[in-house]
Design an enzyme around this catalytic site. Structure first.
Site, PDB file in Angstrom:
ATOM      1  N   CYS A  88      25.597   6.351  11.709  1.00 38.83           N
ATOM      2  CA  CYS A  88      25.324   7.371  11.089  1.00 38.83           C
ATOM      3  C   CYS A  88      25.665   8.604  12.468  1.00 38.83           C
ATOM      4  O   CYS A  88      25.693   9.831  12.025  1.00 38.83           O
ATOM      5  CB  CYS A  88      23.636   7.548  11.361  1.00 38.83           C
ATOM      6  SG  CYS A  88      23.207   6.375  10.318  1.00 38.83           S
ATOM      7  N   GLU A 101      29.627   5.621   6.460  1.00 39.16           N
ATOM      8  CA  GLU A 101      29.562   3.982   6.481  1.00 39.16           C
ATOM      9  C   GLU A 101      29.540   3.218   5.073  1.00 39.16           C
ATOM     10  O   GLU A 101      28.829   1.948   5.094  1.00 39.16           O
ATOM     11  CB  GLU A 101      28.284   3.700   7.504  1.00 39.16           C
ATOM     12  CG  GLU A 101      27.137   4.032   7.333  1.00 39.16           C
ATOM     13  CD  GLU A 101      25.927   3.789   8.237  1.00 39.16           C
ATOM     14  OE1 GLU A 101      25.582   2.451   8.400  1.00 39.16           O
ATOM     15  OE2 GLU A 101      25.416   4.845   8.604  1.00 39.16           O
ATOM     16  N   HIS A 107      18.174  12.669  14.167  1.00 38.66           N
ATOM     17  CA  HIS A 107      18.628  11.865  13.058  1.00 38.66           C
ATOM     18  C   HIS A 107      17.531  11.275  12.339  1.00 38.66           C
ATOM     19  O   HIS A 107      16.486  11.056  13.134  1.00 38.66           O
ATOM     20  CB  HIS A 107      19.541  10.700  13.659  1.00 38.66           C
ATOM     21  CG  HIS A 107      19.838   9.717  12.666  1.00 38.66           C
ATOM     22  ND1 HIS A 107      20.344   9.974  11.462  1.00 38.66           N
ATOM     23  CD2 HIS A 107      19.485   8.287  12.782  1.00 38.66           C
ATOM     24  CE1 HIS A 107      20.403   8.938  10.700  1.00 38.66           C
ATOM     25  NE2 HIS A 107      19.957   7.529  11.507  1.00 38.66           N
ATOM     26  N   ASP A 125       0.855  -1.238   0.004  1.00 44.14           N
ATOM     27  CA  ASP A 125      -0.105  -0.188   0.102  1.00 44.14           C
ATOM     28  C   ASP A 125       0.853   1.313   0.132  1.00 44.14           C
ATOM     29  O   ASP A 125       1.807   1.379   0.916  1.00 44.14           O
ATOM     30  CB  ASP A 125      -0.895   0.076   1.353  1.00 44.14           C
ATOM     31  CG  ASP A 125      -1.877   1.247   1.176  1.00 44.14           C
ATOM     32  OD1 ASP A 125      -1.644   2.022   0.575  1.00 44.14           O
ATOM     33  OD2 ASP A 125      -2.657   1.215   2.132  1.00 44.14           O
ATOM     34  N   SER A 165      15.753  -1.723  16.112  1.00 47.75           N
ATOM     35  CA  SER A 165      16.607  -0.453  15.671  1.00 47.75           C
ATOM     36  C   SER A 165      15.875   0.869  16.100  1.00 47.75           C
ATOM     37  O   SER A 165      16.375   1.539  16.897  1.00 47.75           O
ATOM     38  CB  SER A 165      16.966  -0.389  14.246  1.00 47.75           C
ATOM     39  OG  SER A 165      16.054   0.068  13.346  1.00 47.75           O
TER      40      SER A 165
HETATM   41  P1  HMG Z   1       8.131  -2.719   8.193  1.00 44.79           P
HETATM   42  O1  HMG Z   1       8.549  -3.770   9.562  1.00 44.79           O
HETATM   43  O2  HMG Z   1       8.119  -3.621   7.147  1.00 44.79           O
HETATM   44  O3  HMG Z   1       6.981  -1.792   8.404  1.00 44.79           O
HETATM   45  O4  HMG Z   1       9.462  -1.893   7.999  1.00 44.79           O
HETATM   46  P2  HMG Z   1       5.944  -1.930   9.510  1.00 44.79           P
HETATM   47  O5  HMG Z   1       5.131  -2.774   9.560  1.00 44.79           O
HETATM   48  O6  HMG Z   1       6.544  -1.753  10.895  1.00 44.79           O
HETATM   49  O7  HMG Z   1       5.160  -0.325   9.049  1.00 44.79           O
HETATM   50  C1  HMG Z   1       5.951   0.787   9.133  1.00 44.79           C
HETATM   51  C2  HMG Z   1       4.906   1.695   9.666  1.00 44.79           C
HETATM   52  O8  HMG Z   1       3.782   1.868   8.574  1.00 44.79           O
HETATM   53  C3  HMG Z   1       4.019   1.432  10.914  1.00 44.79           C
HETATM   54  O9  HMG Z   1       3.860   2.460  11.534  1.00 44.79           O
HETATM   55  C4  HMG Z   1       2.585   0.862  10.408  1.00 44.79           C
HETATM   56  O10 HMG Z   1       1.521   0.854  11.395  1.00 44.79           O
HETATM   57  C5  HMG Z   1       2.564   1.938   9.275  1.00 44.79           C
HETATM   58  P3  HMG Z   1       3.989   2.611  13.382  1.00 44.79           P
HETATM   59  O11 HMG Z   1       3.456   1.586  13.730  1.00 44.79           O
HETATM   60  O12 HMG Z   1       5.343   2.181  13.465  1.00 44.79           O
HETATM   61  O13 HMG Z   1       3.755   3.890  13.577  1.00 44.79           O
HETATM   62  N1  HMG Z   1       1.748   1.287   7.974  1.00 44.79           N
HETATM   63  C6  HMG Z   1       0.865   1.772   7.475  1.00 44.79           C
HETATM   64  N2  HMG Z   1       0.388   3.271   7.455  1.00 44.79           N
HETATM   65  C7  HMG Z   1      -0.577   3.632   6.458  1.00 44.79           C
HETATM   66  N3  HMG Z   1      -1.109   2.753   5.788  1.00 44.79           N
HETATM   67  C8  HMG Z   1      -0.680   1.396   5.439  1.00 44.79           C
HETATM   68  C9  HMG Z   1       0.266   1.108   6.633  1.00 44.79           C
HETATM   69  N4  HMG Z   1       0.723  -0.087   6.629  1.00 44.79           N
HETATM   70  C10 HMG Z   1       1.793  -0.384   7.675  1.00 44.79           C
HETATM   71  N5  HMG Z   1      -1.467   0.836   4.772  1.00 44.79           N
HETATM   72  C11 HMG Z   1      11.107  -0.758   9.312  1.00 44.79           C
HETATM   73  C12 HMG Z   1       9.618  -0.650   8.936  1.00 44.79           C
HETATM   74  C13 HMG Z   1      11.408   0.561   9.784  1.00 44.79           C
HETATM   75  C14 HMG Z   1      11.367  -1.656  10.366  1.00 44.79           C
HETATM   76  C15 HMG Z   1      11.999  -0.960   7.876  1.00 44.79           C
HETATM   77  O14 HMG Z   1      11.696  -0.027   6.979  1.00 44.79           O
HETATM   78  C16 HMG Z   1      13.499  -0.751   8.394  1.00 44.79           C
HETATM   79  O15 HMG Z   1      14.061  -1.811   8.711  1.00 44.79           O
HETATM   80  N6  HMG Z   1      14.259   0.213   8.154  1.00 44.79           N
HETATM   81  C17 HMG Z   1      15.712   0.224   8.242  1.00 44.79           C
HETATM   82  C18 HMG Z   1      16.151   0.425   9.824  1.00 44.79           C
HETATM   83  C19 HMG Z   1      15.835   1.742  10.206  1.00 44.79           C
HETATM   84  O16 HMG Z   1      15.535   2.767   9.443  1.00 44.79           O
HETATM   85  N7  HMG Z   1      15.753   2.222  11.494  1.00 44.79           N
HETATM   86  C20 HMG Z   1      15.591   3.170  12.132  1.00 44.79           C
HETATM   87  C21 HMG Z   1      16.071   3.416  13.643  1.00 44.79           C
HETATM   88  S1  HMG Z   1      17.834   2.988  13.744  1.00 44.79           S
HETATM   89  C22 HMG Z   1      18.794   4.339  12.858  1.00 44.79           C
HETATM   90  O17 HMG Z   1      18.164   5.556  12.451  1.00 44.79           O
HETATM   91  C23 HMG Z   1      20.112   4.052  12.436  1.00 44.79           C
HETATM   92  C24 HMG Z   1      20.213   3.800  10.943  1.00 44.79           C
HETATM   93  O18 HMG Z   1      20.129   5.120  10.319  1.00 44.79           O
HETATM   94  C25 HMG Z   1      21.535   3.509  10.633  1.00 44.79           C
HETATM   95  C26 HMG Z   1      22.824   3.911  11.135  1.00 44.79           C
HETATM   96  O19 HMG Z   1      22.940   4.622  12.109  1.00 44.79           O
HETATM   97  O20 HMG Z   1      23.940   3.821  10.299  1.00 44.79           O
HETATM   98  C27 HMG Z   1      18.906   3.037  10.240  1.00 44.79           C
END
Ligand code: HMG
Length: 389
Positions: A112, A80, A234, A29, A202
């Site tokens: 980061c 990184e 961040h 979606d 994370s």
């Molecule tokens: P996921 O598990 O596929 O997604 O990936 P989800 O099921 O958790 O859904 C995400 C959000 O969308 C949720 O909202 C859902 O409810 C919503 P929340 O409950 O969290 O508020 N959602 C919808 N909303 C509207 N309409 C819909 C719908 N369906 C679902 N139809 C995840 C999400 C972030 C886990 C993934 O993208 C990921 O692994 N990303 C990479 C890791 C990341 O960015 N982590 C952030 C913190 S760590 C960090 O910042 C360090 C980093 O920059 C690296 C570094 O330091 O070098 C990553």
């Protein structure tokens, strides 16, 4: 002595993917990406772009505002997305920017967080050597793999900032709060060009670290939440920064700031991230530029707070005061153009770029859209570039 950021410039990849077209192909979606993650587009590097080409483009822009580049005596390259196990990518930057030979150059790594480490090291260096300047380049390409849950949070970008005494943009305040802890939320083992990530963990670790650095910042005598005018978090995806703001309100039990302030205090800082995606080390400073370049009016004298988070993890909270006349050193038009003029990709073209970037071949005749520096590929284990200046 005031020490801080004198000039801050941005560059990004020259291609862009609309996340709604990605959602259509992945069977997701689109609102999961645009509302759930808060991302509309991701910047995509072509096979002729890398952390050096983006870093040089940002660096050239920053140097437009520096009257005497020979005063730059230290280059810190934060990334990184390293291109070599031994040689700092900063050496390429030093070469293409024609900086003085009497200059230290080194690359820093801690997910980061390393751009913030570079900033704090630079501030200490300038306090010792007030007539010298430091050039920091933070440049990254976020890669999680095709068809993974991290994919819609990918992106790329670089910032170049010059740290000096009497900074024209932002003076840093001395009190900070830091936090380090060994966790496995996100990492990239040697030989792999995509991150391993425990995504949901994370996000928990990020918010936990915010609580820890805030506690430490307060313990060290930092100002209260209500005395900070704007905060840059961040931003791996913009919903994460919004969650950080909400958590910050809860932790501090602020009486002056409420959820209703999110749109005025935070939203301008998220505009660039929404259309670039995660720029890893550069992301926090992309957020600073977004705030300054998308807020109408003069914020001179405002106190800004910064939450830096690098998985693994190290985090820091610190503050700074905007200099009067800071708007004169911004690059409003150049940054708006860099974002608006990216070429729109189809999903198959994005996938082809993505795959080629994993194993670069030497292809000097290719002519993808790039900035002034073009990555030609690898020959005899050496990276080759063509510089259009
Ligand atoms: P996921 O598990 O596929 O997604 O990936 P989800 O099921 O958790 O859904 C995400 C959000 O969308 C949720 O909202 C859902 O409810 C919503 P929340 O409950 O969290 O508020 N959602 C919808 N909303 C509207 N309409 C819909 C719908 N369906 C679902 N139809 C995840 C999400 C972030 C886990 C993934 O993208 C990921 O692994 N990303 C990479 C890791 C990341 O960015 N982590 C952030 C913190 S760590 C960090 O910042 C360090 C980093 O920059 C690296 C570094 O330091 O070098 C990553």
């Amino acid at each position: 002595m005031n020490v801080g950021i004198d000039v801050l410039a941005l560059a990004t990849g020259h291609y862009v993917l609309d996340l709604r077209s990605l959602a259509a192909v992945r069977g997701a979606d689109p609102q999961k990406y645009t509302l759930g993650l808060g991302q509309d587009f991701m910047s995509v590097p072509s096979p002729q772009e890398d952390v050096v080409t983006m870093g040089v483009e940002a660096g050239l822009r920053a140097l437009e505002r520096i009257s005497d580049p020979t005063t730059i005596r230290l280059v810190l390259f934060a990334t990184e997305s390293s291109i070599d196990q031994s040689k700092s990518a900063g050496i390429y930057i030093h070469h293409f920017l024609k900086l003085a030979p009497s200059c230290r150059v080194v690359e820093l790594k801690q997910a980061c967080y390393s751009a913030t480490a570079a900033l704090q090291l630079a501030v200490a260096f300038v306090r010792q050597n007030p007539s010298d300047k430091v050039l920091i380049i933070a440049s990254d390409i976020a890669r999680y793999g095709l068809n993974t849950s991290g994919e819609p949070t990918q992106g790329c970008g670089a910032v170049a900032f010059v740290v000096s005494s009497s900074p024209r943009l932002l003076s840093l305040e001395k009190t900070t709060g830091v936090y380090a802890r060994h966790i496995m939320d996100f990492w990239r083992p040697n030989g792999q060009d995509e991150a391993c990530v425990n995504g949901r963990y994370s996000a928990v670790a990020y918010l936990d670290a915010l609580g820890k650095v805030w506690e430490e910042f307060q313990h060290n005598g930092g100002v209260s939440f209500d005395r900070i005018d704007f905060i840059c978090y961040h931003t791996p995806f913009t919903r994460m920064a919004e969650k950080a703001f909400v958590r910050h309100l809860e932790i501090t039990q602020s009486t002056k700031k409420t959820l209703a302030h999110l749109s005025t205090l935070l939203t301008p800082a998220l505009i660039y991230s929404r259309c670039l995606g995660n720029c890893y080390t550069a992301s926090l400073y992309v957020s600073l530029l977004s705030l300054l370049e998308n807020t109408a009016g003069d914020l001179s004298g405002a106190r800004l707070g910064f939450f830096s988070y690098g998985s693994g993890c190290v985090a820091e909270f610190f503050t700074g005061i905007l200099s009067s006349g800071y708007r004169d050193v911004l690059f409003f038009e150049a940054h708006a153009q860099a974002i608006a003029q990216r070429l729109l990709l189809t999903v198959p073209d994005y996938e082809a770029f993505y795959t080629q970037l994993s194993s670069p071949v030497f292809a000097p005749d290719s002519c993808y859209q790039t900035g002034p520096l073009r990555f030609l590929g690898i020959k005899n284990y050496q990276r080759h570039y063509d510089f259009a200046r």
